[in-house]
Design a protein around this motif. Structure first.
Motif, mmCIF file in Angstrom:
data_model
loop_
_atom_site.group_PDB
_atom_site.id
_atom_site.type_symbol
_atom_site.label_atom_id
_atom_site.label_comp_id
_atom_site.label_asym_id
_atom_site.label_seq_id
_atom_site.Cartn_x
_atom_site.Cartn_y
_atom_site.Cartn_z
ATOM 1 N N TYR A 1 -5.992 -9.272 2.239
ATOM 2 C CA TYR A 1 -5.406 -8.758 0.985
ATOM 3 C C TYR A 1 -4.020 -9.383 0.769
ATOM 4 O O TYR A 1 -3.640 -9.755 -0.348
ATOM 5 N N ARG B 1 -5.989 -12.959 -10.417
ATOM 6 C CA ARG B 1 -6.103 -11.552 -10.811
ATOM 7 C C ARG B 1 -7.281 -11.283 -11.749
ATOM 8 O O ARG B 1 -7.914 -10.240 -11.653
ATOM 9 N N GLN C 1 0.158 -5.786 -16.942
ATOM 10 C CA GLN C 1 0.708 -6.314 -15.679
ATOM 11 C C GLN C 1 -0.346 -6.418 -14.583
ATOM 12 O O GLN C 1 -0.369 -7.382 -13.817
ATOM 13 N N GLU C 2 -1.209 -5.411 -14.513
ATOM 14 C CA GLU C 2 -2.216 -5.411 -13.451
ATOM 15 C C GLU C 2 -3.142 -6.622 -13.538
ATOM 16 O O GLU C 2 -3.722 -7.030 -12.551
ATOM 17 N N TYR D 1 3.735 -13.404 -15.817
ATOM 18 C CA TYR D 1 3.626 -12.250 -14.916
ATOM 19 C C TYR D 1 5.015 -11.874 -14.402
ATOM 20 O O TYR D 1 5.388 -10.694 -14.393
ATOM 21 N N TYR E 1 7.172 9.461 -19.257
ATOM 22 C CA TYR E 1 7.230 7.996 -19.366
ATOM 23 C C TYR E 1 7.726 7.528 -20.735
ATOM 24 O O TYR E 1 8.295 6.449 -20.849
ATOM 25 N N ARG F 1 -9.477 -9.426 -6.373
ATOM 26 C CA ARG F 1 -8.652 -10.624 -6.458
ATOM 27 C C ARG F 1 -9.575 -11.837 -6.418
ATOM 28 O O ARG F 1 -10.658 -11.777 -5.819
ATOM 29 N N PRO G 1 -2.011 3.873 -0.229
ATOM 30 C CA PRO G 1 -2.223 4.481 -1.547
ATOM 31 C C PRO G 1 -1.636 3.661 -2.686
ATOM 32 O O PRO G 1 -2.111 3.731 -3.817
ATOM 33 N N ARG H 1 1.229 -7.734 -4.850
ATOM 34 C CA ARG H 1 1.365 -6.971 -6.080
ATOM 35 C C ARG H 1 1.177 -5.461 -5.883
ATOM 36 O O ARG H 1 0.306 -4.843 -6.497
ATOM 37 N N CYS I 1 2.098 -1.370 -6.119
ATOM 38 C CA CYS I 1 2.453 -0.540 -7.265
ATOM 39 C C CYS I 1 3.977 -0.478 -7.447
ATOM 40 O O CYS I 1 4.695 -0.149 -6.503
HETATM 41 C C1 HEM Z 1 0.464 8.384 -7.535
HETATM 42 C C2 HEM Z 1 0.461 7.507 -8.485
HETATM 43 C C3 HEM Z 1 0.040 6.067 -8.354
HETATM 44 C C4 HEM Z 1 -0.792 5.474 -7.446
HETATM 45 C C5 HEM Z 1 -1.522 6.136 -6.278
HETATM 46 C C6 HEM Z 1 -0.849 4.068 -7.770
HETATM 47 C C7 HEM Z 1 -1.581 3.118 -7.070
HETATM 48 C C8 HEM Z 1 -1.536 1.754 -7.310
HETATM 49 C C9 HEM Z 1 -2.194 0.749 -6.514
HETATM 50 C C10 HEM Z 1 -3.052 1.016 -5.302
HETATM 51 C C11 HEM Z 1 -1.907 -0.460 -7.051
HETATM 52 C C12 HEM Z 1 -2.318 -1.843 -6.510
HETATM 53 C C13 HEM Z 1 -3.651 -2.286 -7.046
HETATM 54 C C14 HEM Z 1 -3.994 -3.716 -6.675
HETATM 55 O O1 HEM Z 1 -3.688 -4.178 -5.585
HETATM 56 O O2 HEM Z 1 -4.594 -4.366 -7.530
HETATM 57 C C15 HEM Z 1 -1.102 -0.224 -8.219
HETATM 58 C C16 HEM Z 1 -0.648 -1.220 -9.060
HETATM 59 C C17 HEM Z 1 0.099 -0.979 -10.192
HETATM 60 N N1 HEM Z 1 0.611 0.238 -10.598
HETATM 61 FE FE1 HEM Z 1 0.385 2.019 -9.682
HETATM 62 N N2 HEM Z 1 -0.074 3.849 -8.874
HETATM 63 C C18 HEM Z 1 0.504 5.036 -9.249
HETATM 64 C C19 HEM Z 1 1.389 5.240 -10.286
HETATM 65 C C20 HEM Z 1 1.861 4.253 -11.117
HETATM 66 C C21 HEM Z 1 2.861 4.463 -12.126
HETATM 67 C C22 HEM Z 1 3.593 5.777 -12.416
HETATM 68 C C23 HEM Z 1 3.058 3.272 -12.754
HETATM 69 C C24 HEM Z 1 4.050 3.052 -13.847
HETATM 70 C C25 HEM Z 1 4.614 2.037 -14.256
HETATM 71 C C26 HEM Z 1 2.161 2.301 -12.114
HETATM 72 C C27 HEM Z 1 2.028 0.968 -12.482
HETATM 73 C C28 HEM Z 1 1.319 0.027 -11.763
HETATM 74 C C29 HEM Z 1 1.265 -1.388 -12.126
HETATM 75 C C30 HEM Z 1 1.918 -2.038 -13.334
HETATM 76 C C31 HEM Z 1 0.493 -2.015 -11.140
HETATM 77 C C32 HEM Z 1 0.155 -3.507 -11.056
HETATM 78 C C33 HEM Z 1 1.174 -4.201 -10.173
HETATM 79 C C34 HEM Z 1 1.078 -5.723 -10.267
HETATM 80 O O3 HEM Z 1 -0.049 -6.245 -10.302
HETATM 81 O O4 HEM Z 1 2.120 -6.332 -10.298
HETATM 82 N N3 HEM Z 1 1.462 2.935 -11.123
HETATM 83 N N4 HEM Z 1 -0.868 1.133 -8.346
#
Ligand code: HEM
Length: 470
Positions: free
Chosen positions: A60, A68, A90-91, A99, A156, A294, A349, A356, A358
């Protein structure tokens, strides 16, 4: 009636009476088969035969595991669910200057609040939403995801625009987020008009009164609206509402854990720490991500195994990985986090730091704690529904006010028994709905090929926008 007639009638009666016990499972198995068939078989499963759990994080976190969206049929499905504007979410953005620009902006927006400000903001928004509950002195039945969504919509909005969220905008945000998560769980179809209403509002707002943090300059005004919609008014709101629904349902279905938190047996400090362990235990049992994918941009070499070739689709399965490092036998036991011998060893989590992760990982738990404390201060939570990772029921639960009406033990038993029965039978029509709608959406996403078309056009020189109506 003949003996055969009795036998057939008996078999039919047993079959119908036990529907909730076998039909949903059979439907899930069928759905997985249909998804694979319609979506196309692809991917290297991790953990799995080719990537065992011990190598999960290494693969990973490998720099070549960085594609992506482009090159995976699965991306068409995610782009479909996350429309409009999945190409700037972004994801799902490919690595590169765009990015970087988007990820930097997200970090800046989120870094604008200190821990004290997060605490104040989440506390205030939770209080306001709970104050709105109809007749909060009586016992009432809610769905936890629906209860929590307006809280995170308000939070938010204020994080982005640094001003309180007007009620009609909150409705636009929850309309958008609810539509996305409902489609993701296949309990309903997409309603692009609901999502478009939020886009129109954001575009208008950006034209007249943009937020204090400058938005990514590499995006057009329309893309900037999509960026805010996707990252803050979809992902942030959906993820936090889901995480809170899991946390509150775990408390509602584990009385001793809830009692320990609300009795104030422990000092404030320790109580805070215990709640953090409950949150960890919740995210360990119910990770929000099912599979993150990925596409490899180069070969990934491995010791004693064939390298993973460039262009492979890696499927990182969170529940399976987290389950592989768990010793608790499925028990919900927050105290196992106290001991290094019993603490789950596979716990990601918020993703893996090297690839990348969270952007909310630094404060998501803090904000969950603040919201949960506010709910627990006012209500005792009671539920008897099945708690699954995907939680398509949205978490039915009774809120019993701490002051005011209460439930006698007999009434409590009756209401919980009725809730269990209703929940069990609700799975029958719901799983059939998920089968039909899910298969349709997989087929429709493949037909539209949003990601495929976008990259085909951009490699031909013109990168189109993925429009709201598609
Ligand atoms: C308990 C709450 C949350 C959990 C458990 C969580 C979990 C995750 C996980 C596991 C990923 C990685 C996924 C991957 O590898 O593809 C991720 C990515 C992401 N999360 Fe969260 N998330 C949470 C809350 C939030 C919040 C509040 C935001 C607000 C902005 C957010 C925005 C993002 C974004 C933008 C990505 C993509 C990151 C990237 O690719 O650069 N998440 N999240």
């Amino acid at each position: 009636m003949s003996a055969t007639g009795w036998l057939i009638t008996g078999a039919v009666v047993v079959l119908v009476a036990t529907l909730p016990y076998w039909l949903p499972r059979a439907v899930i198995a069928l759905r997985v088969r249909i998804f694979a068939r319609v979506g196309g078989e692809e991917g290297v499963r991790a953990p799995g035969r080719e990537v065992p759990a011990e190598e999960f994080k290494k693969v990973y976190g490998h720099p070549a595991a960085n594609g992506r969206s482009r090159g995976a049929a699965l991306s068409d499905l995610f782009w479909y669910w996350l429309s409009p504007g999945p190409e700037v979410h972004q994801e799902h953005l490919e690595p590169g200057p765009r990015y970087d620009d988007v990820a930097r902006t997200t970090r800046q927006i989120l870094a604008g609040l200190s821990r004290a400000q997060w605490t104040e903001l989440v506390g205030r928004c939770t209080q306001r939403v709970l104050d709105e509950l109809d007749g909060h002195a009586r016992v009432q039945r809610v769905r936890l995801r629906d209860l929590m969504m307006p809280v995170w919509a308000e939070v938010y909005y204020e994080v982005v625009f640094r001003e309180p969220c007007p009620r009609h905008v909150r409705d636009l945000i929850t309309g958008n987020a609810d539509d996305v998560v409902t489609a993701l769980k296949c309990t309903g179809l997409r309603h692009m008009d609901r999502r478009a209403r939020l886009t129109a509002h954001l575009r208008d707002r950006l034209a007249h009164d943009p937020p204090p943090v400058p938005l990514p300059s590499s995006l057009s005004r329309r893309e900037q609206a999509y960026y805010l919609q996707g990252t803050f008014f979809n992902t942030a709101v959906v993820q936090m509402s889901e995480a809170m629904a899991h946390l509150l349902l775990a408390l509602a279905t584990h009385r001793p854990v809830q009692d320990r938190l609300s009795a104030g047996e422990e000092t404030v400090d320790k109580e805070g720490a215990f709640l953090d362990r409950v949150i960890n235990e919740t995210l360990q049992h119910f990770p929000l991500f099912g599979v993150a994918h990925r596409i490899t941009s180069g070969e990934i070499p491995r010791e004693g195994r064939e390298p993973i070739p460039a262009g492979s689709v890696l499927l990182f399965n969170y529940p399976e990985y987290q389950g592989s490092g768990s010793s608790g036998g499925g028990r919900f036991d927050p105290d196992r986090w106290l001991n290094p011998d019993t603490r789950p060893s596979a716990f990601i989590p918020f993703g893996v730091t090297a690839n990348r992760p969270c952007p909310a990982r630094g404060f998501a738990v803090l904000t969950m704690r603040v919201a949960a404390e506010e709910v627990l201060r006012r209500f005792r939570l009671e539920s008897s529904v099945e708690h699954t990772r995907s939680l398509p029921s949205r978490g039915p639960c009774l809120l019993v006010p701490r002051t005011g009406a209460s439930l006698s033990p007999a009434r409590r038993r009756t209401r919980l028994a009725a809730m269990r029965l209703a929940d069990r039978w609700a799975t029958v029509p719901r799983s059939l709905t998920q089968l039909v709608l899910g298969s349709y959406m997989v087929w429709d996403a493949r037909r539209q090929g949003l990601c495929r078309t976008y990259f085909a056009a951009s490699s031909g020189g013109s990168a189109p926008s993925v429009t709201a109506g598609r």
